[in-house]
Write a protein that holds these residues in place. Structure first.
Motif, mmCIF file in Angstrom:
data_model
loop_
_atom_site.group_PDB
_atom_site.id
_atom_site.type_symbol
_atom_site.label_atom_id
_atom_site.label_comp_id
_atom_site.label_asym_id
_atom_site.label_seq_id
_atom_site.Cartn_x
_atom_site.Cartn_y
_atom_site.Cartn_z
ATOM 1 N N LYS A 90 0.831 -1.215 0.000
ATOM 2 C CA LYS A 90 0.000 0.000 0.000
ATOM 3 C C LYS A 90 0.864 1.262 0.000
ATOM 4 O O LYS A 90 0.471 2.285 -0.549
ATOM 5 N N ALA A 91 2.037 1.178 0.626
ATOM 6 C CA ALA A 91 2.942 2.329 0.704
ATOM 7 C C ALA A 91 3.835 2.442 -0.534
ATOM 8 O O ALA A 91 4.587 3.401 -0.670
ATOM 9 N N GLY A 92 3.783 1.440 -1.407
ATOM 10 C CA GLY A 92 4.518 1.528 -2.660
ATOM 11 C C GLY A 92 5.919 0.950 -2.651
ATOM 12 O O GLY A 92 6.757 1.345 -3.448
ATOM 13 N N PHE A 93 6.198 0.009 -1.761
ATOM 14 C CA PHE A 93 7.504 -0.644 -1.781
ATOM 15 C C PHE A 93 7.333 -2.114 -1.423
ATOM 16 O O PHE A 93 6.250 -2.555 -1.063
ATOM 17 N N THR A 94 8.416 -2.882 -1.560
ATOM 18 C CA THR A 94 8.372 -4.307 -1.243
ATOM 19 C C THR A 94 9.163 -4.580 0.030
ATOM 20 O O THR A 94 10.131 -3.888 0.339
ATOM 21 N N VAL A 95 8.730 -5.587 0.763
ATOM 22 C CA VAL A 95 9.386 -5.908 2.027
ATOM 23 C C VAL A 95 9.430 -7.419 2.217
ATOM 24 O O VAL A 95 8.525 -8.140 1.802
ATOM 25 N N GLY A 96 10.508 -7.870 2.831
ATOM 26 C CA GLY A 96 10.622 -9.248 3.284
ATOM 27 C C GLY A 96 10.477 -9.254 4.797
ATOM 28 O O GLY A 96 10.778 -8.256 5.460
ATOM 29 N N TYR A 97 10.011 -10.340 5.335
ATOM 30 C CA TYR A 97 9.809 -10.445 6.782
ATOM 31 C C TYR A 97 10.407 -11.759 7.263
ATOM 32 O O TYR A 97 10.124 -12.821 6.708
ATOM 33 N N ILE A 98 11.259 -11.660 8.269
ATOM 34 C CA ILE A 98 11.874 -12.838 8.875
ATOM 35 C C ILE A 98 11.584 -12.800 10.367
ATOM 36 O O ILE A 98 11.919 -11.827 11.039
ATOM 37 N N HIS A 99 10.962 -13.842 10.874
ATOM 38 C CA HIS A 99 10.794 -13.954 12.325
ATOM 39 C C HIS A 99 11.672 -15.101 12.800
ATOM 40 O O HIS A 99 11.601 -16.213 12.276
ATOM 41 N N LEU A 100 12.519 -14.810 13.772
ATOM 42 C CA LEU A 100 13.396 -15.838 14.336
ATOM 43 C C LEU A 100 12.998 -16.079 15.786
ATOM 44 O O LEU A 100 13.246 -15.239 16.658
ATOM 45 N N GLN A 101 12.359 -17.202 16.017
ATOM 46 C CA GLN A 101 11.927 -17.561 17.364
ATOM 47 C C GLN A 101 13.129 -17.936 18.229
ATOM 48 O O GLN A 101 13.103 -17.789 19.437
ATOM 49 N N SER A 102 14.186 -18.403 17.571
ATOM 50 C CA SER A 102 15.397 -18.837 18.259
ATOM 51 C C SER A 102 16.591 -18.528 17.370
ATOM 52 O O SER A 102 16.447 -18.306 16.176
ATOM 53 N N MET A 103 17.764 -18.497 17.944
ATOM 54 C CA MET A 103 19.008 -18.346 17.182
ATOM 55 C C MET A 103 19.902 -19.542 17.454
ATOM 56 O O MET A 103 21.113 -19.437 17.439
ATOM 57 N N SER A 104 19.280 -20.682 17.681
ATOM 58 C CA SER A 104 20.037 -21.848 18.092
ATOM 59 C C SER A 104 19.809 -23.022 17.146
ATOM 60 O O SER A 104 18.681 -23.476 16.971
ATOM 61 N N GLY A 105 20.882 -23.480 16.514
ATOM 62 C CA GLY A 105 20.870 -24.724 15.778
ATOM 63 C C GLY A 105 20.264 -24.694 14.393
ATOM 64 O O GLY A 105 19.945 -23.639 13.840
ATOM 65 N N ALA A 106 20.109 -25.889 13.851
ATOM 66 C CA ALA A 106 19.657 -26.064 12.468
ATOM 67 C C ALA A 106 18.255 -25.522 12.237
ATOM 68 O O ALA A 106 17.962 -24.987 11.169
ATOM 69 N N LYS A 107 17.382 -25.627 13.223
ATOM 70 C CA LYS A 107 16.010 -25.125 13.063
ATOM 71 C C LYS A 107 16.004 -23.614 12.860
ATOM 72 O O LYS A 107 15.266 -23.087 12.028
ATOM 73 N N ALA A 108 16.844 -22.901 13.584
ATOM 74 C CA ALA A 108 16.933 -21.445 13.441
ATOM 75 C C ALA A 108 17.545 -21.076 12.094
ATOM 76 O O ALA A 108 17.077 -20.142 11.431
ATOM 77 N N GLU A 109 18.587 -21.796 11.685
ATOM 78 C CA GLU A 109 19.201 -21.552 10.373
ATOM 79 C C GLU A 109 18.182 -21.795 9.263
ATOM 80 O O GLU A 109 18.070 -21.004 8.328
ATOM 81 N N ASP A 110 17.424 -22.870 9.374
ATOM 82 C CA ASP A 110 16.398 -23.190 8.389
ATOM 83 C C ASP A 110 15.334 -22.098 8.333
ATOM 84 O O ASP A 110 14.909 -21.687 7.249
ATOM 85 N N SER A 111 14.935 -21.592 9.468
ATOM 86 C CA SER A 111 13.933 -20.526 9.527
ATOM 87 C C SER A 111 14.435 -19.273 8.816
ATOM 88 O O SER A 111 13.702 -18.641 8.049
ATOM 89 N N PHE A 112 15.690 -18.919 9.049
ATOM 90 C CA PHE A 112 16.266 -17.752 8.378
ATOM 91 C C PHE A 112 16.331 -17.970 6.865
ATOM 92 O O PHE A 112 15.908 -17.116 6.087
#
Length: 121
Positions: free
Chosen positions: A26-48
């Protein structure tokens, strides 16, 4: 129970991502969104990875670490985010995604970054 909590959290994350993308559009630009519930291990790397690479070419990036439970992948994330494009070119054939523009450092993010934190980060 635990499964219901996971579903509520996933629903909140999806709704937040969709709201960010809708407001940006609506504001005229594009955005990506990353939510990281944790910064620990393969699950966090996969989420990123699952959140960053589809949106690396957006004009802005929101990294949401509210309620993050900690971990050690922050230096790896910073390495990815600090990549810089050094060479640009214009392709002869138009690419519908980039308009033909390309750069040398694959997946180098070239936009603005906002990091969301709170007292539980």
């Amino acid at each position: 129970g635990a499964e219901a909590d996971k579903l509520r959290y996933a629903s909140w994350e999806w709704k937040t991502r969709e709201a960010a993308k809708s407001l940006a559009k609506k504001a005229g630009f594009t955005v990506g969104y990353i939510h990281l519930q944790s910064m620990s291990g393969a699950k966090a790397e996969d989420s990123f990875v699952r959140s960053f690479y589809p949106d690396y070419d957006k004009q802005a990036l929101i990294i949401d670490v509210r309620h993050n439970t900690g971990g050690n992948i922050d230096s790896w994330i910073l390495d990815v985010l600090q990549r810089k494009a050094w060479l640009f070119w214009e392709a002869r054939a138009t690419n519908i995604t980039t308009g033909g523009e390309g750069w040398d450092e694959q997946f180098a993010f070239r936009g603005h970054i906002v990091v969301l934190i709170n007292e539980h980060t």
